[in-house]
Design an enzyme around this catalytic site. Structure first.
Site, PDB file in Angstrom:
ATOM      1  N   ASP A 212      50.246  29.963  42.899  1.00  0.00           N
ATOM      2  CA  ASP A 212      49.693  30.724  41.705  1.00  0.00           C
ATOM      3  C   ASP A 212      50.485  30.580  40.365  1.00  0.00           C
ATOM      4  O   ASP A 212      50.689  31.505  39.480  1.00  0.00           O
ATOM      5  CB  ASP A 212      49.434  32.247  42.010  1.00  0.00           C
ATOM      6  CG  ASP A 212      48.292  32.663  41.058  1.00  0.00           C
ATOM      7  OD1 ASP A 212      47.635  31.950  40.502  1.00  0.00           O
ATOM      8  OD2 ASP A 212      47.949  34.009  41.126  1.00  0.00           O
TER       9      ASP A 212
ATOM     10  N   HIS B 245      45.456  31.017  38.672  1.00  0.00           N
ATOM     11  CA  HIS B 245      43.997  31.694  38.550  1.00  0.00           C
ATOM     12  C   HIS B 245      43.619  32.093  37.210  1.00  0.00           C
ATOM     13  O   HIS B 245      42.420  32.008  37.052  1.00  0.00           O
ATOM     14  CB  HIS B 245      44.214  32.975  39.653  1.00  0.00           C
ATOM     15  CG  HIS B 245      44.710  34.134  39.031  1.00  0.00           C
ATOM     16  ND1 HIS B 245      45.874  34.632  39.658  1.00  0.00           N
ATOM     17  CD2 HIS B 245      44.129  34.980  38.278  1.00  0.00           C
ATOM     18  CE1 HIS B 245      46.197  35.694  38.785  1.00  0.00           C
ATOM     19  NE2 HIS B 245      45.339  36.020  37.859  1.00  0.00           N
TER      20      HIS B 245
ATOM     21  N   SER C  85      47.227  39.124  33.801  1.00  0.00           N
ATOM     22  CA  SER C  85      47.851  37.885  34.562  1.00  0.00           C
ATOM     23  C   SER C  85      48.248  36.987  33.884  1.00  0.00           C
ATOM     24  O   SER C  85      47.640  36.475  32.620  1.00  0.00           O
ATOM     25  CB  SER C  85      46.514  37.431  35.484  1.00  0.00           C
ATOM     26  OG  SER C  85      46.274  38.127  36.438  1.00  0.00           O
TER      27      SER C  85
END
Length: 474
Positions: free
Chosen positions: A213, A184, A300
């Protein structure tokens, strides 16, 4: 398609996966915008989901309200091809031509004062964690005024006009520039820059496994400091950890905490367009590490390391009422992420265990309407020919209620259960066929990454009802 004497659940009647109680479940998968103002996906668009568009927590995840930014979307059929990457080589070494992780192991001298430990771990690990800047092609829209007003205008990417659309973090895996991050973070990007140890490099997207992911970047350089790999299967609740990344674009930031819990699992639904068509695939997060070490927008893809400075997780999600840190963050286990990264670097499609069925959640309302003998479970709406499920005798209309002794309350429960297994594993299923309970052993098959076979067709039976087909079987 025959229904073998059982009623078929019509399209449109399938329920939200994992919806065991009425609640708003907002989860966040984070990257920060270029100005560090708020969290967003890498395309630069904020997504605020309604309660109806986000899956309620499954039996394996928290029931608290949570906040979703990167993966919010419309309801989709809970029918996916997925599973866990085969962990034949836990640390990504073995036969790979690329050495992943640090060659030499160095010890961190843990002093009696926590401050000294944090300083030592940060000094060891920060050169191995980079900040990712994502650029996307600017879209030019054309069409009538009506199209502009209602968003139907034709858009065309302008390759000559790249704009910064997101930021995140990555972890260096090899001296020659391979780095792992979240899908992402890089999703929708046309150009990538990575700043690591004070230097900025151009990077290319090597590949990804969107359903997990995980993505891999290759930096245009050499002589990097790969992180030392730990064993995420060996972590303990309460042990000291540090998160490293670029929250809000602030490079090389660290925060300390503990492992709050393990085996936290969650499914993030695929998003949908204005016509209700799926625009992606669901993301399955099995056995995540929960931590109270601060994870914020931009973290992230960064590192979660232990007291010896060894990688045990890739920072990915948080739960929050505000969208920022609130003490509950989640990381993808390093063993799982590195196994997938190894396949991607070797030019292979990540492999997944496959049961070989398409599913729809059964709840009390569905059971009452169609006269099912149980009011929770995973309804089999299709069986893949030649799959382990077919060979074990699973049929359309069966309702799976147990997986290796654990209750299956919804389709998402079963999806997460399969995700924790490897191709070739034998599992025991209990299911209802009409009013009769049956038990079978199924050998899970192997499929490639669930990035193909995207059909949205439906098949009807003689009674005029429709079997929801969704995107994929799993």
């Amino acid at each position: 398609m025959e229904n073998n004497g059982n009623n078929q659940i019509p399209q449109g009647q399938q329920t939200h996966v994992g919806q065991h109680e009425a609640q708003s479940a907002y989860w966040a998968a984070y990257s920060a915008d270029g100005h560090g103002v708020h969290a967003q996906n890498t395309a630069g668009n904020n997504h605020y989901a309604s309660a109806a568009s986000v899956p309620a927590a499954t039996k394996k995840s928290s029931g608290a309200k949570t906040f979703l930014l990167a993966f919010a979307g419309a309801l989709v059929a809970c029918v996916l091809m997925f599973g866990i990457g085969a962990v034949t080589n836990m640390f990504g070494m073995g036969s790979s031509r690329i050495q992943l992780g640090a060659v030499d192991s160095t010890s961190v001298e843990a002093a009696s004062e926590e401050a000294s430990l944090a300083e030592a771990v940060a000094s060891k690990c920060m050169p191995s964690v980079g900040s990712v800047t994502v650029y996307s092609a600017q879209s030019a829209q054309s069409g009538s005024i009506y199209d502009y007003l209602y968003g139907y205008g034709y858009t065309q990417d302008r390759e000559d006009s790249l704009t910064q659309s997101g930021m995140g973090s990555c972890v260096m895996l090899s001296e020659d520039g391979y780095a792992v991050t979240n899908y992402h973070v890089v999703q929708g990007g046309s150009k990538f820059e990575v700043t690591v140890d004070g230097e900025t490099y151009n990077a290319e997207l090597v590949g990804d496994d969107a359903s997990s992911d995980v993505a891999v970047l290759k930096l245009d350089g050499n002589g990097f400091s790969p992180i030392e790999l730990g064993d995420s299967d060996d972590i303990k609740i309460g042990e000291w950890v540090m998160s490293i990344g670029s929250p809000f674009g602030l490079e090389q930031s660290v925060a300390t905490g503990i492992v709050s819990a393990t085996s936290r699992s969650q499914i993030m639904e695929a998003s949908g367009d204005m016509f209700g068509n799926s625009t992606g695939e669901a993301t399955i997060y099995p056995n995540m590490i929960q931590t109270d070490a601060a994870i914020n927008p931009g973290n992230s893809g960064g590192a979660l390391v232990d007291a010896q400075g060894k990688l045990i997780g890739i920072n990915t999600l948080i739960t929050s009422y505000s969208g920022n840190y609130s003490g509950v963050g989640f990381a993808i286990p390093a063993n799982y992420a590195i196994s997938l990264a190894k396949d991607i670097i070797d030019g292979k499609e990540p492999t997944h265990a496959q049961l070989g069925v398409s599913l729809t959640t059964v709840n009390e309302t569905i059971a009452k309407r169609y006269g099912f003998s149980v009011d929770e479970g995973a309804y089999v709406s299709a069986v893949v020919p030649g799959s382990g499920a077919e060979q074990a005798g699973i049929q359309i209309g069966d309702i799976i209620t147990k997986f290796d002794g654990q209750d299956v309350e919804s389709a998402s429960d079963l999806m997460l259960d399969v995700r924790t297994k490897n191709p070739g594993d034998k599992v025991t299923l209990k299911f209802m066929r009409g009013s009769e309970e049956k038990e079978v052993q199924v050998t899970l098959g192997m499929s490639e990454s669930a990035n193909s076979n995207n059909s949205n067709s439906s098949n009807s039976n003689s009674g005029g009802m429709y079997i929801p087909q969704g995107n994929d079987a799993f």
